[in-house]
Structure formats: structure tokens, C-alpha cells
Write an enzyme that holds these catalytic residues in place. Structure first.
Site, PDB file in Angstrom:
ATOM      1  N   ASP A  54       0.826  -1.204   0.000  1.00  0.00           N
ATOM      2  CA  ASP A  54       0.000   0.000   0.000  1.00  0.00           C
ATOM      3  C   ASP A  54       0.860   1.254   0.000  1.00  0.00           C
ATOM      4  O   ASP A  54       0.538   2.254  -0.653  1.00  0.00           O
ATOM      5  CB  ASP A  54      -0.902   0.032   1.235  1.00  0.00           C
ATOM      6  CG  ASP A  54      -2.068  -0.903   1.125  1.00  0.00           C
ATOM      7  OD1 ASP A  54      -1.902  -1.969   0.529  1.00  0.00           O
ATOM      8  OD2 ASP A  54      -3.154  -0.558   1.627  1.00  0.00           O
ATOM      9  N   THR A  58     -11.304   3.035   4.442  1.00  0.00           N
ATOM     10  CA  THR A  58     -10.535   2.440   3.336  1.00  0.00           C
ATOM     11  C   THR A  58     -11.209   1.200   2.769  1.00  0.00           C
ATOM     12  O   THR A  58     -11.006   0.868   1.598  1.00  0.00           O
ATOM     13  CB  THR A  58      -9.097   2.104   3.778  1.00  0.00           C
ATOM     14  OG1 THR A  58      -9.120   1.136   4.823  1.00  0.00           O
ATOM     15  CG2 THR A  58      -8.381   3.365   4.278  1.00  0.00           C
ATOM     16  N   ILE A 101      -6.735  -0.271  -1.111  1.00  0.00           N
ATOM     17  CA  ILE A 101      -5.364   0.257  -1.133  1.00  0.00           C
ATOM     18  C   ILE A 101      -5.358   1.393  -0.112  1.00  0.00           C
ATOM     19  O   ILE A 101      -5.559   2.569  -0.436  1.00  0.00           O
ATOM     20  CB  ILE A 101      -4.943   0.729  -2.543  1.00  0.00           C
ATOM     21  CG1 ILE A 101      -5.004  -0.443  -3.531  1.00  0.00           C
ATOM     22  CG2 ILE A 101      -3.531   1.314  -2.503  1.00  0.00           C
ATOM     23  CD1 ILE A 101      -4.577  -0.088  -4.944  1.00  0.00           C
ATOM     24  N   HIS A 102      -5.182   1.015   1.135  1.00  0.00           N
ATOM     25  CA  HIS A 102      -5.423   1.911   2.258  1.00  0.00           C
ATOM     26  C   HIS A 102      -4.633   3.225   2.172  1.00  0.00           C
ATOM     27  O   HIS A 102      -5.189   4.321   2.236  1.00  0.00           O
ATOM     28  CB  HIS A 102      -5.058   1.213   3.572  1.00  0.00           C
ATOM     29  CG  HIS A 102      -5.648  -0.137   3.752  1.00  0.00           C
ATOM     30  ND1 HIS A 102      -6.932  -0.353   4.190  1.00  0.00           N
ATOM     31  CD2 HIS A 102      -5.105  -1.370   3.574  1.00  0.00           C
ATOM     32  CE1 HIS A 102      -7.170  -1.646   4.282  1.00  0.00           C
ATOM     33  NE2 HIS A 102      -6.079  -2.291   3.917  1.00  0.00           N
ATOM     34  N   ASP A 103      -3.296   3.094   2.073  1.00  0.00           N
ATOM     35  CA  ASP A 103      -2.422   4.245   2.301  1.00  0.00           C
ATOM     36  C   ASP A 103      -2.561   5.349   1.265  1.00  0.00           C
ATOM     37  O   ASP A 103      -2.335   6.524   1.571  1.00  0.00           O
ATOM     38  CB  ASP A 103      -0.960   3.782   2.345  1.00  0.00           C
ATOM     39  CG  ASP A 103      -0.684   2.859   3.515  1.00  0.00           C
ATOM     40  OD1 ASP A 103      -1.445   2.896   4.506  1.00  0.00           O
ATOM     41  OD2 ASP A 103       0.290   2.082   3.447  1.00  0.00           O
TER      42      ASP A 103
END
Length: 324
Positions: free
Chosen positions: A15, A196, A242-244
Site C-alpha cells: 500500500d 478504506t 489500497i489503504h495508504d
């Protein structure tokens, strides 16, 4: 167009790769450098991965700084794919980049002090355990004056956890650091799993990264195609988050998001160490300390990330397109 002067504090991580490449491709973001922490994998591996990610972007002007090798207090835990270590050369090409000599905490302190003196505050995008940031704030409290905001990916409220039933990994890996940051008085934006999990990327989206034809897009396609993030049982449909990268998207296109003020904190001991809470209704006798991002325009976010990664291949002829 206003530009955010940003330090990306990260523990690459798949990520993290997407977030870093998105930021480096975006004219709205002036990446001042990367401060690297152990998290997803041990520090030496996060450093190797950071050098590879920046190398594949072509942005050799961006410095990379080694930071904390472990959490402040708790025993160390690593991410789901810790056994993999650093990215193989087949996934992300070898880079000749090496970390700078300046330690990540010293780097944060120096830039924050310079920003305070100049009246041009920096943003920290915190997309790993917040150990480096907490050390900077505790050892040198004056640096808080130079940090305009900390945009963090971390925590889980109603979504619960993904590393334990109750905790999101970045907070679980160093809850004491997270609590220091939450109580620091620096404006903080919190992007929890509740947010997210709302945007899921499928194999077709990963192929779109590779279709740009550039090494950066191909690397992302390789990473996300190799490390399967789908969980139909949990999400109710194909795909994975895709958290970040949401931290970068929030800076670039805040209109894609909705948010609320809340008091946020972390459990730092006991069985539920790493659990985060958000008091939206003033039930605690504490004022709000965070902006919690609650909703995202899924299609808008996905399209924005694909668009920014495609910028790496804008001059690449079709004959060089990558295979997913």
C-alpha cells in the site's frame, strides 16, 4: 495551485508503494523526503523497498531516511507478508538509491523547525506505525509548531481490525506512538479501515496500472497481482483496498471525502492493545482532537489513483505496454 509540502512517514509495504508513487506523480504534492520505520517488514527491508519505489519513479532527488527499528514499548509485530521481506527484483527493479545519513527523526525535527521559522508548515502523511513522529514530538516538543497537519492511515472503529479482531495494523504495531500523536495537539486527520474498506480495487484496476507502460505502473501491477488483497467474505464483493493511497488522495481531492470531528484515542495495554475509539458525540470529557474521514467516492478515488500512476507512462509507446 497550492502545493502541500509533505514528509511521507512509511513502512513499505505494498500500500505504501501506491501512496508514494501517487504522491511523486502529483504536482500538488512537494515530497520533501521519506522517513522510514519498521512495520510491515523489518527496518532493513522497509528501507530496501523505499529505495526501490523511489528508484522506479525516477525521482532520485527525493531523500530516504532510516528511522525507528521497533516500537516504543510493546513487543514488535510485523505485517501479514513479513515473511516476504523486501520486494524481489522481479516485482520491483533493483535501485542504486541508498538512504541518507540523517536519521528520520532528526530529519523530521529539522524540517519542522525550518517550517516553523519560515511560517510555511509541513504536512506529514503517516502511513505506517507512528514511532518516528512520536519520537520527534516527545524529544523535541517545539517541532509541533512546524507541522500543519498529520494525515494518518490508521485505526478501526466499526470495521474492527485486520491484524487482530480489534486493531488496525499501523496502530497495533505501536499504540503508544499513536496515542502520543493523537494527544500532541497537532491537527490530525484519521483515515480508519471504516473508510478504506469502502474502495475496492480489482484485477482490472491492477492491469490499468501496468497499462501505462512505465516501470512504476508495472511494479504496482506486479505487487498487487502477487499479494492478493481480496476478501469476498468480509467485503461482500470482489476486490481489496489500497489503504495508504487515500492519504494522498485526500490532499489532492478533498471533495471526494466526507469527515467529522471526533475525539480519537488508543488502548495501549491489555488484551485489546491497539484498539482505537472515536467519540463523535462528546460522551467523553475531552474536546475533539481529530478529523475522522468517514466516506469516500469510490469511483473517484480509484480513477484518481489510476490517473496519477498513468502519468509515469505518458510518453511510453503502446508497444511497451506491460502484461498484467
Amino acid at each position: 495551485m497550492s502545493r502541500f509540502r509533505v514528509i511521507i512517514d512509511a513502512d513499505p509495504g505494498v500500500d505504501d508503494a501506491a501512496a508514494i508513487l501517487m504522491a511523486l506523480a502529483s504536482p500538488e504534492i512537494d515530497v520533501l523526503g521519506l522517513s522510514i520505520v519498521a512495520g510491515n517488514v523489518p527496518l532493513q527491508d522497509t528501507l530496501t523497498n523505499a529505495c526501490k519505489i523511489v528508484g522506479v519513479s525516477g525521482r532520485n532527488d527525493v531523500s530516504i531516511h532510516a528511522g525507528a527499528a521497533g516500537p516504543l514499548v510493546r513487543d514488535q509485530v510485523f505485517g501479514r507478508y513479513a515473511r516476504i521481506g523486501s520486494f524481489s527484483d522481479e516485482l520491483v527493479p533493483h535501485s542504486s538509491m541508498v538512504p541518507a545519513e540523517e536519521h528520520a527523526v532528526r530529519f523530521i525535527v529539522r524540517l519542522a523547525r525550518e517550517a516553523a521559522e519560515a511560517g510555511d508548515l509541513i504536512t506529514i502523511c503517516a502511513i505506517g506505525p507512528m514511532t518516528n513522529i512520536a519520537l520527534a514530538l516527545v524529544q523535541h516538543p517545539d517541532v509541533a509548531r512546524g507541522i500543519g497537519q498529520i494525515v494518518s492511515m490508521g485505526g478501526a472503529f466499526t470495521a474492527l481490525g485486520h491484524r487482530t479482531p480489534w486493531a488496525e495494523f499501523n496502530v497495533l504495531a505501536d499504540p503508544h506512538a499513536a496515542e502520543i500523536v493523537y494527544r500532541s495537539g497537532v491537527p490530525i486527520v484519521v483515515m480508519p479501515l471504516d473508510l478504506t474498506f469502502q474502495a475496492l480495487f480489482t484485477a482490472e484496476h491492477f492491469k490499468s496500472f501496468g497499462d501505462c507502460g512505465a516501470a512504476a505502473g508495472c511494479a504496482l501491477c506486479n505487487l498487487f497481482s502477487t499479494f492478493d488483497r481480496s476478501d469476498v467474505a468480509r467485503f461482500g464483493r470482489p476486490g481489496g483496498p489500497i489503504h495508504d493511497a487515500m492519504t494522498i488522495a485526500w490532499l489532492i481531492r478533498p471533495e471526494l471525502f466526507a469527515s467529522r470531528k471526533a475525539t480519537v484515542g488508543t488502548q495501549v495495554a491489555g488484551l485489546t492493545m491497539g484498539y482505537t475509539y472515536a467519540d463523535f458525540h462528546r460522551m467523553l470529557d475531552r474536546p475533539p482532537n481529530a478529523t475522522v474521514v468517514t466516506n469516500v467516492d469510490e469511483a473517484g478515488f480509484i480513477n484518481l489513483l489510476i490517473e496519477r500512476i498513468s502519468l509515469y507512462g505518458s510518453a511510453v509507446p503502446d508497444s511497451k505496454r506491460c502484461e498484467a
